[in-house]
Every structure is written in structure tokens, then in C-alpha cells.
Design a protein around this motif. Structure first.
Motif, PDB file in Angstrom:
ATOM      1  N   LEU A   1     -30.249 -44.653   4.464  1.00 41.40           N
ATOM      2  CA  LEU A   1     -29.770 -43.778   3.391  1.00 41.40           C
ATOM      3  C   LEU A   1     -28.819 -44.523   2.462  1.00 41.40           C
ATOM      4  O   LEU A   1     -28.869 -44.358   1.238  1.00 41.40           O
ATOM      5  CB  LEU A   1     -29.071 -42.537   3.981  1.00 41.40           C
ATOM      6  N   VAL A   2     -27.972 -45.374   3.066  1.00 42.67           N
ATOM      7  CA  VAL A   2     -27.033 -46.151   2.250  1.00 42.67           C
ATOM      8  C   VAL A   2     -27.791 -47.163   1.393  1.00 42.67           C
ATOM      9  O   VAL A   2     -27.551 -47.286   0.187  1.00 42.67           O
ATOM     10  CB  VAL A   2     -25.986 -46.859   3.157  1.00 42.67           C
ATOM     11  N   SER A   3     -28.737 -47.851   2.029  1.00 37.55           N
ATOM     12  CA  SER A   3     -29.474 -48.866   1.259  1.00 37.55           C
ATOM     13  C   SER A   3     -30.353 -48.233   0.182  1.00 37.55           C
ATOM     14  O   SER A   3     -30.703 -48.877  -0.794  1.00 37.55           O
ATOM     15  CB  SER A   3     -30.291 -49.755   2.183  1.00 37.55           C
ATOM     16  N   LEU A   4     -30.705 -46.971   0.372  1.00 39.21           N
ATOM     17  CA  LEU A   4     -31.524 -46.293  -0.647  1.00 39.21           C
ATOM     18  C   LEU A   4     -30.659 -45.627  -1.720  1.00 39.21           C
ATOM     19  O   LEU A   4     -31.182 -44.935  -2.600  1.00 39.21           O
ATOM     20  CB  LEU A   4     -32.408 -45.225   0.024  1.00 39.21           C
ATOM     21  N   ASN A   5     -29.353 -45.796  -1.589  1.00 43.97           N
ATOM     22  CA  ASN A   5     -28.405 -45.221  -2.560  1.00 43.97           C
ATOM     23  C   ASN A   5     -28.464 -43.697  -2.600  1.00 43.97           C
ATOM     24  O   ASN A   5     -28.379 -43.089  -3.658  1.00 43.97           O
ATOM     25  CB  ASN A   5     -28.664 -45.754  -3.961  1.00 43.97           C
ATOM     26  N   ILE A   6     -28.642 -43.090  -1.442  1.00 37.62           N
ATOM     27  CA  ILE A   6     -28.704 -41.627  -1.380  1.00 37.62           C
ATOM     28  C   ILE A   6     -27.277 -41.094  -1.254  1.00 37.62           C
ATOM     29  O   ILE A   6     -26.540 -41.493  -0.358  1.00 37.62           O
ATOM     30  CB  ILE A   6     -29.551 -41.156  -0.178  1.00 37.62           C
ATOM     31  N   ASP A   7     -26.925 -40.196  -2.173  1.00 39.58           N
ATOM     32  CA  ASP A   7     -25.570 -39.651  -2.183  1.00 39.58           C
ATOM     33  C   ASP A   7     -25.488 -38.443  -1.249  1.00 39.58           C
ATOM     34  O   ASP A   7     -26.089 -37.401  -1.511  1.00 39.58           O
ATOM     35  CB  ASP A   7     -25.213 -39.250  -3.613  1.00 39.58           C
ATOM     36  N   LEU A   8     -24.751 -38.608  -0.163  1.00 41.14           N
ATOM     37  CA  LEU A   8     -24.601 -37.501   0.793  1.00 41.14           C
ATOM     38  C   LEU A   8     -23.218 -36.861   0.678  1.00 41.14           C
ATOM     39  O   LEU A   8     -22.782 -36.151   1.586  1.00 41.14           O
ATOM     40  CB  LEU A   8     -24.812 -38.012   2.224  1.00 41.14           C
ATOM     41  N   SER A   9     -22.542 -37.117  -0.443  1.00 41.92           N
ATOM     42  CA  SER A   9     -21.170 -36.624  -0.566  1.00 41.92           C
ATOM     43  C   SER A   9     -21.098 -35.087  -0.560  1.00 41.92           C
ATOM     44  O   SER A   9     -20.135 -34.523  -0.082  1.00 41.92           O
ATOM     45  CB  SER A   9     -20.521 -37.184  -1.826  1.00 41.92           C
ATOM     46  N   GLY A  10     -22.118 -34.437  -1.101  1.00 39.38           N
ATOM     47  CA  GLY A  10     -22.079 -32.977  -1.131  1.00 39.38           C
ATOM     48  C   GLY A  10     -22.688 -32.347   0.111  1.00 39.38           C
ATOM     49  O   GLY A  10     -22.896 -31.140   0.152  1.00 39.38           O
ATOM     50  N   VAL A  11     -22.989 -33.166   1.109  1.00 40.94           N
ATOM     51  CA  VAL A  11     -23.677 -32.650   2.303  1.00 40.94           C
ATOM     52  C   VAL A  11     -22.758 -32.760   3.511  1.00 40.94           C
ATOM     53  O   VAL A  11     -22.145 -33.808   3.742  1.00 40.94           O
ATOM     54  CB  VAL A  11     -24.972 -33.465   2.567  1.00 40.94           C
ATOM     55  N   THR A  12     -22.656 -31.672   4.254  1.00 36.39           N
ATOM     56  CA  THR A  12     -21.836 -31.709   5.471  1.00 36.39           C
ATOM     57  C   THR A  12     -22.661 -32.351   6.583  1.00 36.39           C
ATOM     58  O   THR A  12     -23.790 -31.925   6.843  1.00 36.39           O
ATOM     59  CB  THR A  12     -21.445 -30.278   5.884  1.00 36.39           C
ATOM     60  N   THR A  13     -22.098 -33.366   7.214  1.00 38.67           N
ATOM     61  CA  THR A  13     -22.806 -33.998   8.340  1.00 38.67           C
ATOM     62  C   THR A  13     -21.922 -33.957   9.585  1.00 38.67           C
ATOM     63  O   THR A  13     -20.698 -34.035   9.483  1.00 38.67           O
ATOM     64  CB  THR A  13     -23.162 -35.467   8.022  1.00 38.67           C
TER      65      THR A  13
END
Lengths: 288, 111
Positions: free
Chosen positions: A252-264
């Protein structure tokens, strides 16, 4: 001279008044469907032979019996399609139906010969006519077989998809979605559709998506995953993703996926605790 | 004051419910936004629930209208919350939305 003779035999065939030959064809049916396979009883074979004789008589007495667009030919196609369908439903093999059709062709010519006294087996044009006719009918059998197979495969695929993504209401308003196996675009779309409908139906306020069982993710799927989270949030529910493997996190990091708005959360239990806490639910151990 | 193309109802202290009608013309959104904000402010509203029930698709044009209305509301300290979004609408909106929407979302008006 030879050609004229054979054409005459074909004309004789087309002008033939077919008598009661169904009894002679029953033996073929019995050999294929009654003997070892037990797919039919003798009465059914008798009905089958009688219906076939009616249909073939209809075809041979038609205006243009060699044409493949006439209703009499379609009726024969339907007859063999339905026979194939019936046999497959009863656990029979497509080979049985095809061999039956091939054998029926020889039995029919022999029966017509006996019935009329004309030596059809010596006529190349008659043999060619029946060979072409039965080739088409065997095609109809295969067509039915392939259709049935495709239907079965689709049903199995759907069943597998449904069972591999069970959406469960674990608490009032809390849905869990454990995703197992490989996520591809079509599966993600199906999951999303099912999940959004379930949120609307159950008025779910939180969805915990557990990716513990997912080992691989690609760029397209990760975008679909984010889209799924966003769609859940748009419907007014909270989305929590749990169980992200280090490999997936790295991807996900290498694909530049922004997970900032997602609760994990690390695990499904942590995700459930988060969902409960957002809903003001407290789960505690009973005192004593 | 009635606003053409929508029902705007006061639903408790500070809350308003906006139910768009089929006749609502979002091409005239400047006037609509002005009238909605004026009416909510007049009623001392702080929250505007926008009911999306029955709207099967939210396309970029409709999303622009919702965003503009939400931004206008925010300027005058009114929070806009979209409720009852259909699954199909959520699906289409999420397919072209790149970040968080301008408005908040909820399943329904809280009890």
C-alpha cells in the motif's frame, strides 16, 4: 446414372409414409439408458422412441427436409437438447447421449429399410443426408451440455464467492466482513455491492473489514478497497480495516495509497473494540 | 417561506431537514443555496440534514451542487449532513471522489 439412382432413393425417403417403427428403435434407447446406467425406465424409452419417430416423420415429409431453418428441424433439435438436459440432470454422461444419437441414426436407417423395402444403406445421398442431420443434432446435444456446464460453473463460482466473503452482523449495527483469499477487481466489486446493500438493510453503523486472510493486493484492488471504505463512509457508517499483513502494508505504501482517512487496527478483536467504543457499547466481564 | 423544488422542515432544536423534490432545478443553485441558508438561519438552525433517499446516482454535477451547498452552509456555521444515501449512489460517488466530501454523512437523522 448412379447419381440419378441415389437421388431417387432420397426422393423416395422424403416421400415415405413411415409406419410404426418406434418399436424397432426402442432397443437402442434401452441399451443406452436402461441397461447399466438406469437413467430411464422402459416406458420412458418407449415414449422417447415414439416421439422421435413422430418428429423424424414430420421432417422427412416437410416441403424442404434438407433445410435447417424449418420448424420440423428445430423441433428435433429441441428434442435432443431436452433429452441431453434430462440425462445430465439425472447424472448421465454427455457421451451416452451422443452415442445414443449416433446409434439411433443407424437403427433408423435400418428400420426405414425394413419398413419400406428400399435399400437405403446402398444410397450415398441418403446416408449423407442422415449423417449431416445427425451431426447437427449432436451439435445441439453438445450445446446443451456446454450450457449446463457453464451454468454449474457460474453457480459454483457464485457460491464460492458468497461463502468466502460472509457479511455477519456481529452486534446490533456492527457488521464484520472477513476477506479470505485473493482479492481481484470483480470480487472486490461484488463484496462492495453486497456490503453497501447490507448497510442499507441493517442500518449498520460500523463495518469491520478483516484482511487477515488476504496475502496479495495489487494497485487496482487497493484502489477498490479505498473506494469501498469511502462508499461505506458515504452511507454514514464507520469503516475499520483490520489484520493488514506487513506485505500488504508495504504494498500500500509503495503504491502511494493514502490511508489517512481510514481507521485501521491490528486485529479483528481490536477492530471490534473500536467499533463498540464508537457506538458507546462497553463489553465487560461479569463480576464474580 | 417555501422554496421551489424542495421541502425544508424544522425537526427539533437547531435541526432542519431538506428533502429535494424531482422538480428541483440545480442549475439555479445560487438562488437555492441563498434561500436555504436564509431560512435555516432565520430558524436559528445549526444543522442541515439533506435527505438523499431515492436518489439512485450521484454524478459529478449533483456532487458539485451538494458540495457548494455544504460550503455555503459552513460559512454561516451550519453543518450539512447527507443522510439515507442509497448503496448505488454511494458506489458511484466513491468511484470519482478523490478525498473526503465537503459534507458529513449519516445513516439517518439521529433519534
Amino acid at each position: 446414372m448412379q447419381k440419378k439412382e441415389t437421388s431417387e432413393k432420397l426422393a423416395t425417403l422424403f416421400g415415405l409414409k413411415i409406419g410404426n417403427i418406434s418399436g424397432q428403435l426402442e432397443e437402442t434407447g434401452r441399451a443406452f439408458f436402461c441397461a447399466d446406467t438406469m437413467l430411464m425406465d422402459e416406458d420412458e424409452v418407449a415414449d422417447l422412441s415414439s416421439e422421435f419417430v413422430n418428429l423424424i416423420s414430420g421432417l422427412l415429409s416437410a416441403k424442404e427436409p434438407a433445410k435447417r431453418t424449418i420448424p420440423q428441424f428445430h423441433a428435433l433439435e429441441i428434442f435432443f437438447s431436452e433429452l441431453a438436459h434430462r440425462m445430465l440432470m439425472r447424472g448421465g454422461q454427455v457421451e451416452d447421449v451422443v452415442r445414443y444419437a449416433q446409434q439411433l441414426q443407424y437403427s433408423l436407417i435400418a428400420a426405414l429399410e425394413r419398413d419400406s423395402g428400399v435399400v437405403f444403406t446402398q444410397s450415398r445421398s441418403v446416408l449423407l443426408y442422415f449423417a449431416q442431420l445427425f451431426d447437427e443434432l449432436i451439435m445441439a446435444i453438445f450445446h446443451t451440455y456446454l450450457g449446463e456446464r457453464e451454468k454449474t460453473l457460474k453457480a459454483q463460482e457464485m457460491e464460492l464467492r458468497e461463502t468466502s466473503t460472509p457479511i455477519t452482523e456481529i452486534w446490533d449495527g456492527v457488521l464484520t466482513l472477513p476477506i479470505i483469499g485473493t482479492l481481484d477487481s470483480s470480487r472486490t466489486m461484488l463484496v462492495m455491492e453486497a456490503l453497501l446493500n447490507r448497510i442499507a438493510k441493517d442500518h449498520a453503523r460500523a463495518v469491520v473489514m478483516d484482511l487477515t486472510g488476504v496475502r496479495n493486493i495489487d494497485s487496482q484492488v487497493s484502489h477498490h478497497l479505498i473506494q469501498m471504505v469511502r462508499a461505506v463512509q458515504l452511507m454514514g457508517a464507520d469503516a475499520i480495516i483490520t489484520g493488514i499483513h506487513p506485505e500488504i502494508a508495504r504494498a500500500l505504501v509503495s503504491l502511494n495509497i493514502d490511508l489517512s482517512g481510514v481507521t485501521t487496527r491490528a486485529s479483528l478483536s481490536d477492530g471490534l473494540k473500536e467499533a463498540f467504543s464508537r457506538m458507546g457499547i462497553q463489553v465487560s466481564q461479569k463480576a464474580g | 417561506m417555501a422554496i421551489s423544488g424542495m421541502h425544508l422542515t424544522r425537526i427539533g432544536k437547531g435541526n432542519f431537514l431538506l428533502e429535494p423534490l424531482r422538480s428541483m432545478n440545480i442549475a439555479d443553485q445560487g438562488r437555492l443555496m441563498q434561500e436555504v441558508v436564509a431560512q435555516v438561519r432565520q430558524g436559528q438552525g445549526v444543522r442541515l440534514y439533506y435527505d438523499l433517499n431515492g436518489l439512485p446516482v450521484i454524478d459529478p454535477v449533483y456532487y458539485d451542487w451538494l458540495s457548494n451547498l455544504a460550503r455555503t452552509c459552513r460559512i454561516v456555521n451550519i453543518e450539512m449532513i447527507c443522510i439515507n444515501m442509497e448503496p448505488t449512489a454511494a458506489f458511484t460517488l466513491s468511484s470519482f471522489l478523490s478525498g473526503k466530501p465537503e459534507f458529513a454523512t449519516a445513516l439517518a437523522v439521529p433519534d
